[in-house]
Design an enzyme around this catalytic site. Structure first.
Site, PDB file in Angstrom:
ATOM      1  N   TRP A 191      -0.884  -0.413  -1.279  1.00 58.19           N
ATOM      2  CA  TRP A 191       0.062   0.690  -1.476  1.00 58.19           C
ATOM      3  C   TRP A 191      -0.006   1.711  -0.343  1.00 58.19           C
ATOM      4  O   TRP A 191       0.509   2.803  -0.466  1.00 58.19           O
ATOM      5  CB  TRP A 191      -0.200   1.371  -2.811  1.00 58.19           C
ATOM      6  CG  TRP A 191       0.199   0.542  -3.992  1.00 58.19           C
ATOM      7  CD1 TRP A 191       1.441   0.446  -4.553  1.00 58.19           C
ATOM      8  CD2 TRP A 191      -0.645  -0.311  -4.770  1.00 58.19           C
ATOM      9  NE1 TRP A 191       1.423  -0.413  -5.631  1.00 58.19           N
ATOM     10  CE2 TRP A 191       0.151  -0.892  -5.787  1.00 58.19           C
ATOM     11  CE3 TRP A 191      -2.005  -0.649  -4.720  1.00 58.19           C
ATOM     12  CZ2 TRP A 191      -0.357  -1.782  -6.732  1.00 58.19           C
ATOM     13  CZ3 TRP A 191      -2.513  -1.539  -5.646  1.00 58.19           C
ATOM     14  CH2 TRP A 191      -1.693  -2.091  -6.644  1.00 58.19           C
ATOM     15  N   CYS A 372     -16.276  -8.035 -14.164  1.00 58.97           N
ATOM     16  CA  CYS A 372     -16.516  -7.871 -12.728  1.00 58.97           C
ATOM     17  C   CYS A 372     -17.541  -6.769 -12.472  1.00 58.97           C
ATOM     18  O   CYS A 372     -18.403  -6.906 -11.592  1.00 58.97           O
ATOM     19  CB  CYS A 372     -15.212  -7.563 -12.007  1.00 58.97           C
ATOM     20  SG  CYS A 372     -14.091  -8.978 -11.889  1.00 58.97           S
TER      21      CYS A 372
END
Length: 401
Positions: A191, A372
């Site tokens: 982004w 994770c």
């Protein structure tokens, strides 16, 4: 914001079923085997500690034995089991190396596919953009920091996610020695967090490439007026001509995990032909500890299609004869804290997205972030920043702190 339906997000997983108060006893040999394995990691079934598994359907254990983390994760998505502290569950499970004791036949087939086929070809490279990064900019705005940095923060002197991400971006700029007027290529620009920061604080010009339409659109709108160019483009299309000459610096943050071992060398060749003779290249990537380990099937199916983290040896092979490794910096433990911050933001924002995405997606995303986090906490995954030069830094490279 257009959001995918829960069915599109998770494939054919059945809707979550309400848990029962008293699950049936572990009556089969496979169920008892899994229970014994979990015991080696100090994880109890229906125990009272936050990292213990709360089992609603004993068939979940047979799925885990038959399919590894794919079965375990899909059973969680379907509501077959719960855990108050998934990150702690996976920290203990991976520290005990239980994943090495389960070898389903389907994992062997997955490993063969990874070894034999180029799962990150030019055509397939766009799949992760559509499946993951195009989920919706509003969704990621709610989960990430204000700059929308979707990679590990640098927490050495930071107390918040926003501060850790600014510290990471500033560290990269200092490692690259950015100076006003330099031209920088960002391979996998996301982004635009790095490009925007580097332009505003260090006066550079940047070209960034991404395979996500949503990322490119967001970045073009947010950073209009700055000397930045955002392209919807595969990295293999880059060369000196396409860039209008070689660049002074290259940065790639959190993109190399989508390249794949069959393309590592080509990726480095692209970077080498784009970088000026005295340039520097900073590669920021998640890494794995074993060269021959296979990408996780649950992550591959539900989160990052075709993803594959590199080993330190694979990166070394890829740069052989092309770049000099000036510096390698591991701050993988910081990813644990980053993921936990993302999870807190995600849960706080979930009521805004619950109607469109549904509870199965909710459980999927929680499993992704917290599993994770546990993997980084257990040091099964690493985070490396490599600083590479074409011809060696005269007098030697000095890492800024």
């Amino acid at each position: 914001m257009a959001q995918p339906s829960p069915a599109a997000a998770v494939g054919t997983i059945e809707p979550a079923t309400p848990p029962v108060d008293q699950p049936p006893p572990l009556s089969t040999a496979p169920q008892q085997l899994v229970a014994g394995l979990l015991g080696k990691a100090d994880i109890r079934i229906n125990g009272d500690r936050p990292w213990d598994m709360q089992l609603h359907d004993p068939a979940a254990l047979e799925r885990a034995l038959a399919e590894g983390n794919l079965g375990l994760g899909e059973a969680y998505m379907a509501g077959a089991w719960d855990c108050d502290q998934l990150d702690g569950f996976f920290d203990r499970l991976l520290r005990a190396h239980l994943d090495r004791e389960v070898h389903p036949a389907r994992i062997a087939w997955h490993a063969l596919q990874v070894r034999m086929f180029n799962r990150q070809s030019r055509t397939r490279a766009w799949q992760v953009g559509k499946a993951h990064y195009d989920l919706g900019n509003a969704f990621y705005e709610a989960m990430l920091d204000p700059l929308m940095a979707y990679s590990c923060g640098y927490w050495r002197n930071a107390g918040t996610l926003a501060a850790a991400q600014v510290a990471k971006l500033e560290l990269i700029c200092r490692k690259l020695g950015l100076q006003p007027g330099m031209r920088v290529l960002d391979i996998g620009c996301g982004w635009g967090s790095f490009m925007g920061y580097a332009a505003e604080h260090h006066g550079v010009q940047c070209i960034g490439v991404t395979v996500s339409k949503e990322q490119a659109r967001y970045a073009q709108e947010r950073y209009a007026g700055l000397p930045l160019e955002f392209r919807l483009q595969d990295y293999r299309e880059l060369d000196e001509h396409a860039l209008g000459g070689r660049v002074d610096r290259i940065v790639s943050v959190g993109m190399f995990e989508h390249v794949g071992h069959k393309n590592h060398r080509q990726y480095m060749e692209v970077a080498e032909r784009c970088l000026g003779d005295d340039g520097l290249f900073l590669l920021h990537t998640i890494g794995k500890n074993e060269r021959d380990s296979t990408p996780d099937r649950w992550i591959d199916k539900h989160i990052f299609p075709n993803g594959e983290t590199p080993s330190i040896g694979q990166i070394g092979d890829a740069i052989d004869g092309l770049f000099i490794a000036e510096d390698v910096h591991n701050f993988g433990a910081d990813y644990d804290r980053t993921l936990m911050a993302w999870h807190a933001n995600f849960e706080a924002a979930w009521p805004r997205f619950a109607h469109d995405l549904g509870e199965t997606f909710h459980r999927k995303w929680r499993y992704y972030l917290l599993s994770c986090a546990g993997a980084f906490r257990a040091r099964e995954l690493q985070l490396w920043q490599w600083v590479l030069s074409r011809n060696g830094v005269s007098g030697g490279y000095r890492r800024p702190e």
